[in-house]
Motif scaffolding. Structure first.
Motif, PDB file in Angstrom:
ATOM      1  N   LEU A  13       0.840  -1.217   0.000  1.00 30.14           N
ATOM      2  CA  LEU A  13       0.000   0.000   0.000  1.00 30.14           C
ATOM      3  C   LEU A  13       0.869   1.260   0.000  1.00 30.14           C
ATOM      4  O   LEU A  13       0.593   2.219  -0.734  1.00 30.14           O
ATOM      5  CB  LEU A  13      -0.934   0.008   1.225  1.00 30.14           C
ATOM      6  CG  LEU A  13      -2.067  -1.016   1.203  1.00 30.14           C
ATOM      7  CD1 LEU A  13      -2.728  -1.117   2.573  1.00 30.14           C
ATOM      8  CD2 LEU A  13      -3.110  -0.639   0.158  1.00 30.14           C
ATOM      9  N   SER A  14       1.921   1.246   0.804  1.00 28.09           N
ATOM     10  CA  SER A  14       2.804   2.409   0.873  1.00 28.09           C
ATOM     11  C   SER A  14       3.511   2.596  -0.472  1.00 28.09           C
ATOM     12  O   SER A  14       3.638   3.727  -0.962  1.00 28.09           O
ATOM     13  CB  SER A  14       3.852   2.235   1.973  1.00 28.09           C
ATOM     14  OG  SER A  14       3.206   2.039   3.200  1.00 28.09           O
ATOM     15  N   ALA A  15       3.955   1.499  -1.067  1.00 28.43           N
ATOM     16  CA  ALA A  15       4.678   1.588  -2.347  1.00 28.43           C
ATOM     17  C   ALA A  15       3.779   2.191  -3.423  1.00 28.43           C
ATOM     18  O   ALA A  15       4.213   3.099  -4.150  1.00 28.43           O
ATOM     19  CB  ALA A  15       5.167   0.202  -2.765  1.00 28.43           C
ATOM     20  N   ILE A  16       2.529   1.711  -3.504  1.00 26.42           N
ATOM     21  CA  ILE A  16       1.596   2.252  -4.514  1.00 26.42           C
ATOM     22  C   ILE A  16       1.475   3.765  -4.325  1.00 26.42           C
ATOM     23  O   ILE A  16       1.615   4.550  -5.263  1.00 26.42           O
ATOM     24  CB  ILE A  16       0.181   1.615  -4.371  1.00 26.42           C
ATOM     25  CG1 ILE A  16       0.219   0.131  -4.700  1.00 26.42           C
ATOM     26  CG2 ILE A  16      -0.838   2.327  -5.277  1.00 26.42           C
ATOM     27  CD1 ILE A  16      -1.085  -0.603  -4.361  1.00 26.42           C
TER      28      ILE A  16
ATOM     29  N   LEU B  75       2.662   9.370  -5.634  1.00 28.46           N
ATOM     30  CA  LEU B  75       2.903  10.727  -5.124  1.00 28.46           C
ATOM     31  C   LEU B  75       4.186  11.319  -5.732  1.00 28.46           C
ATOM     32  O   LEU B  75       4.258  12.522  -5.981  1.00 28.46           O
ATOM     33  CB  LEU B  75       3.011  10.723  -3.598  1.00 28.46           C
ATOM     34  CG  LEU B  75       1.685  10.637  -2.839  1.00 28.46           C
ATOM     35  CD1 LEU B  75       1.924  10.499  -1.338  1.00 28.46           C
ATOM     36  CD2 LEU B  75       0.827  11.875  -3.106  1.00 28.46           C
ATOM     37  N   LEU B  76       5.151  10.447  -5.993  1.00 24.87           N
ATOM     38  CA  LEU B  76       6.397  10.942  -6.599  1.00 24.87           C
ATOM     39  C   LEU B  76       6.152  11.394  -8.043  1.00 24.87           C
ATOM     40  O   LEU B  76       6.934  12.172  -8.597  1.00 24.87           O
ATOM     41  CB  LEU B  76       7.485   9.856  -6.539  1.00 24.87           C
ATOM     42  CG  LEU B  76       8.042   9.566  -5.131  1.00 24.87           C
ATOM     43  CD1 LEU B  76       9.001   8.396  -5.151  1.00 24.87           C
ATOM     44  CD2 LEU B  76       8.717  10.803  -4.529  1.00 24.87           C
TER      45      LEU B  76
ATOM     46  N   ALA C  85       4.022   6.972   6.301  1.00 26.32           N
ATOM     47  CA  ALA C  85       4.893   6.931   5.118  1.00 26.32           C
ATOM     48  C   ALA C  85       4.352   7.865   4.039  1.00 26.32           C
ATOM     49  O   ALA C  85       5.107   8.651   3.441  1.00 26.32           O
ATOM     50  CB  ALA C  85       4.990   5.495   4.594  1.00 26.32           C
ATOM     51  N   SER C  86       3.053   7.811   3.805  1.00 24.10           N
ATOM     52  CA  SER C  86       2.435   8.637   2.759  1.00 24.10           C
ATOM     53  C   SER C  86       2.518  10.121   3.122  1.00 24.10           C
ATOM     54  O   SER C  86       2.756  10.963   2.259  1.00 24.10           O
ATOM     55  CB  SER C  86       0.959   8.256   2.574  1.00 24.10           C
ATOM     56  OG  SER C  86       0.855   6.885   2.401  1.00 24.10           O
ATOM     57  N   TYR C  87       2.323  10.404   4.411  1.00 26.32           N
ATOM     58  CA  TYR C  87       2.363  11.798   4.872  1.00 26.32           C
ATOM     59  C   TYR C  87       3.730  12.423   4.577  1.00 26.32           C
ATOM     60  O   TYR C  87       3.812  13.541   4.054  1.00 26.32           O
ATOM     61  CB  TYR C  87       2.055  11.848   6.369  1.00 26.32           C
ATOM     62  CG  TYR C  87       2.077  13.235   6.963  1.00 26.32           C
ATOM     63  CD1 TYR C  87       1.041  14.131   6.717  1.00 26.32           C
ATOM     64  CD2 TYR C  87       3.140  13.658   7.763  1.00 26.32           C
ATOM     65  CE1 TYR C  87       1.055  15.406   7.262  1.00 26.32           C
ATOM     66  CE2 TYR C  87       3.165  14.930   8.303  1.00 26.32           C
ATOM     67  CZ  TYR C  87       2.115  15.801   8.061  1.00 26.32           C
ATOM     68  OH  TYR C  87       2.142  17.074   8.599  1.00 26.32           O
TER      69      TYR C  87
END
Lengths: 295, 266
Positions: free
Chosen positions: B22-25, B30-31, B139-141
C-alpha cells in the motif's frame, strides 16, 4: 460421584439422526468404553459433551455441571484426543504445546515439565514443525496436548489410529497411570480388543442409541458362551430350538452357537445328542459386539 | 489474550507485506505528482479528452486533480481497492482458517468461550488493520509533504488517509460474517476478491452513469474526496450508514458463531 451423566441426550443434524436419548453414567475413576461401528453416534456423543455441537434434546453434566452453561469451566479439567488430529502447520510442536498449555489455569512450570516428561516417554521431537511430522508423531503431539494439564477426565475418540504397537502400549500405560492417579477415562473405539484390555465398563451404541451398558467382566463371563459340539451323527436345527441360542451353525457333524441363559437348560438338550466332543468358551468382546449388532 | 497474540504473530508477516504494498503504490504515485503539475494546462487538456463519465468512474476531478489532495483522492480509488482486499481477507481468513485447517476441534475443546475466541480473533484483525494504517499514513504523509508545493493541511491529509481504515472496517466486518456463514471456505481469496470487486464495479458503474444512490450500497463511495477537500470533514450520513452495517455484520457473526456446530474433521 458421577463424572459424566447424560439424560436422554439427543442430537439431530437437521432431520438426520445423530444420537437419540443417550443415557450414560460414568463414575469417578472408571475407564469407560464406548463401542460401536462408524456412524453409530460415538463421536456425536463426545462432541456434544465437549460443546463442539449443541444438543437438540436432553441434558448432560460433567463434574455435576451442565455442559451448555459451564463449558469453559468444565473443560479446564478435560483432556481430549480426537480420532484425527489437525494442528497449525507453521508452528513447532513445542510452540503448539505451549499454546495449548496457555489455556489452562495450571502453573507454567508444571505444564512445561509435563510436556518434557510426556514427550520423552513418547519419543517425540518437540523442535520439529507440525507440517514436518508424520501422522503418528502428530498423534503423539495430540496425546501430550491432551494430558499436559493432568486432566481429571480424559476423553479419547478412537485414539490409537496412526500409533505403532510400541507407542500404543506406552500410551495405554500412560492412561493406566493417569487412571491410578484418579483420572476418569471415556474411551471410544471400534477396536474391541483395546476396549477389552483397557476398560472397566462398556456401553454399546447402535444407530444413535445405547443398547447395552455393562461391566466388561460381566459381559465376558456371565452372559454369552460359545459352544462347539461334535456329534456322531449330523444334528438337527430342531435340537437347538430353545431360548437363548443364537448364531447357530451346523456343518456335517459340527455345531457351533452362542448361548445366553441358564446353562442347565442347554446342557439338558445337548445331553440328548450322541456327543463326540464339546467345548464351552468365553466369547471375546468382538463376538458379543457382533451378537448385539446382528440383532 | 493468548488467542489474540497468536493471531497477531500468525498474520504479522502478511501485514508487513500489505503495509509495503500500500505504501509503495501511494509513494510511487505521489512521486509522479510533481510531473503532473509541471505543465498544468497541457495535462488538463489531455485529461479533458477523457469523457466526463469515465473521469467520474475513475474518481478523477479536473477541478482539483492538480492539488495534492485532489491527486491523493484520485489515487485513493485504487488504494481503497487494495486495502479492502486486505481487510476482507483478514476478516474472513482469521476465522475460517480453523475450519479449513480442521483446527476447530483443538481450539474449541479448550477451556475458552466462543465469544472470547471470536472477540480475540476480530480484535487481532482490527489491531493489524490499525497498524497497517498507521504505518501507511505516516509513510504517505512524509512523501506528500515533500512533493507538495502549496499549503499543506495535515488535517485534510489524515481525513483522506483515514478513509482507508474506515472502508477496511466495512470489509473486515463483512469478511467475519462470510466466514461464519459460508461452510468450509477452502480458499479465502475465492470469496474475498469477487466480493471486493463486485462492490468496486458497482461504485464504478454508479459513478459512470451518475447515479448518486449507489453511494448508499457501496463503501467505496461512502467517502467523497471532493467533499472532504472542500469541507475538511466527512459526510456523517455515510459514516452512520457504515457504522450500522458494521454493527449488524459483527452482531450477526457472533450470533451465528456461538450457535454453530463444529462437525468432525475428515
Amino acid at each position: 460421584m458421577n463424572i459424566i451423566e447424560t439424560k436422554k441426550l439427543t442430537k439431530y443434524y437437521g432431520k438426520a439422526r445423530g444420537i437419540i436419548d443417550v443415557d450414560m453414567t460414568v463414575e469417578e475413576g472408571e475407564i469407560y468404553g464406548f463401542i460401536g461401528p462408524n456412524g453409530a453416534g460415538k463421536s456425536t456423543t463426545i462432541r456434544t459433551l465437549l460443546g463442539l455441537m449443541k444438543p437438540t434434546g436432553g441434558s448432560a453434566t460433567i463434574f455435576g455441571k451442565d455442559i451448555t452453561k459451564y463449558g469453559p469451566q468444565i473443560k479446564q479439567e478435560i483432556g481430549y484426543l480426537p480420532s484425527e488430529v489437525f494442528y497449525y502447520d507453521g508452528m513447532k510442536a513445542i510452540d503448539l504445546l505451549k499454546y495449548s498449555a496457555s489455556f489452562y489455569q495450571k502453573d507454567k512450570k508444571f505444564t512445561e515439565k509435563r510436556i518434557q516428561e510426556l514427550s520423552g516417554i513418547l519419543d517425540l521431537d518437540l523442535s520439529k514443525k507440525i507440517d514436518d511430522l508424520s501422522y503418528g508423531n502428530k498423534k503423539k503431539v495430540g496425546i501430550v496436548q491432551g494430558l499436559l494439564h493432568q486432566p481429571k477426565l480424559i476423553i479419547l475418540d478412537e485414539p490409537t489410529g496412526g500409533l505403532d504397537p510400541l507407542i500404543q502400549q506406552k500410551f495405554f500405560n500412560l492412561l493406566k497411570e493417569e487412571n491410578e492417579k484418579g483420572a476418569t477415562i471415556l474411551f471410544s473405539s471400534h477396536i474391541l480388543s483395546e476396549v477389552q484390555k483397557m476398560c472397566d465398563k462398556v456401553a454399546i451404541i447402535k444407530e444413535g442409541k445405547i443398547i447395552k451398558t455393562e461391566k466388561i467382566s460381566d459381559l465376558l463371563e456371565n452372559q454369552t458362551k460359545r459352544f462347539r459340539i461334535e456329534t456322531a451323527m449330523k444334528a438337527d436345527k430342531k435340537d437347538f430350538a430353545i431360548k437363548g441360542v443364537d448364531d447357530l451353525s451346523i456343518t456335517d457333524n459340527s455345531v457351533t452357537f452362542l448361548f445366553r441363559g441358564h446353562l442347565n437348560d442347554i446342557m439338558r438338550e445337548i445331553a440328548k445328542l450322541d456327543l463326540a466332543n464339546i467345548s464351552i468358551e468365553e466369547p471375546d468382546l468382538e463376538e458379543i459386539f457382533l451378537h448385539y449388532y446382528q440383532k | 489474550m493468548n488467542i489474540f497474540w497468536r493471531e497477531i504473530k500468525a498474520y504479522r508477516k502478511s501485514t508487513i507485506i500489505w503495509v509495503l504494498v500500500l505504501s509503495a503504490i501511494t509513494i510511487v504515485f505521489l512521486l509522479l505528482y510533481p510531473g503532473f503539475t509541471k505543465d498544468v494546462e497541457a495535462t488538463r487538456k489531455m485529461l479533458s479528452g477523457i469523457p466526463a463519465a469515465y473521469r467520474n468512474a475513475l474518481g478523477l476531478s479536473l477541478d482539483n486533480f492538480f492539488t495534492i489532495f485532489g491527486f491523493l483522492g484520485y489515487l485513493f480509488t485504487f488504494v481503497l481497492l487494495a486495502g479492502a482486499a486486505q481487510a476482507m481477507s483478514l476478516g474472513t481468513g482469521i476465522i475460517s482458517k480453523e475450519d479449513s485447517g480442521k483446527t476447530s476441534d483443538f481450539l474449541l475443546s479448550k477451556p475458552v468461550t466462543r465469544t472470547k475466541v471470536l472477540t480475540s480473533k476480530l480484535s487481532a484483525a482490527l489491531v493489524l488493520l490499525a497498524a497497517t494504517n498507521i504505518f501507511f499514513s505516516l509513510a504517505s504523509y512524509g512523501v506528500a509533504r515533500v512533493v507538495s508545493t502549496a499549503n499543506f493541511s495535515a488535517k485534510t491529509f489524515f481525513l483522506i488517509s483515514a478513509t482507508l481504515f474506515l472502508v477496511q472496517l466495512f470489509f473486515w466486518a463483512l469478511g467475519a460474517l462470510f466466514a461464519v456463514i459460508i461452510p468450509k471456505i477452502k480458499s479465502v481469496i475465492s470469496v474475498t476478491l469477487p466480493t471486493v470487486f463486485a462492490f468496486f464495479i458497482v461504485s464504478t458503474i454508479g459513478a459512470f452513469i451518475g447515479n448518486d444512490n449507489v453511494r448508499l450500497v457501496t463503501p467505496f463511495k461512502f467517502y467523497d474526496y471532493q467533499y472532504i477537500i472542500a469541507h475538511n470533514t466527512y459526510e456523517w450520513k455515510y459514516v452512520i450508514i457504515e457504522a450500522v452495517c458494521i454493527a449488524v455484520a459483527i452482531v450477526a457473526s457472533f450470533i451465528i458463531y456461538l450457535k454453530k456446530d463444529v462437525r468432525a474433521a475428515s
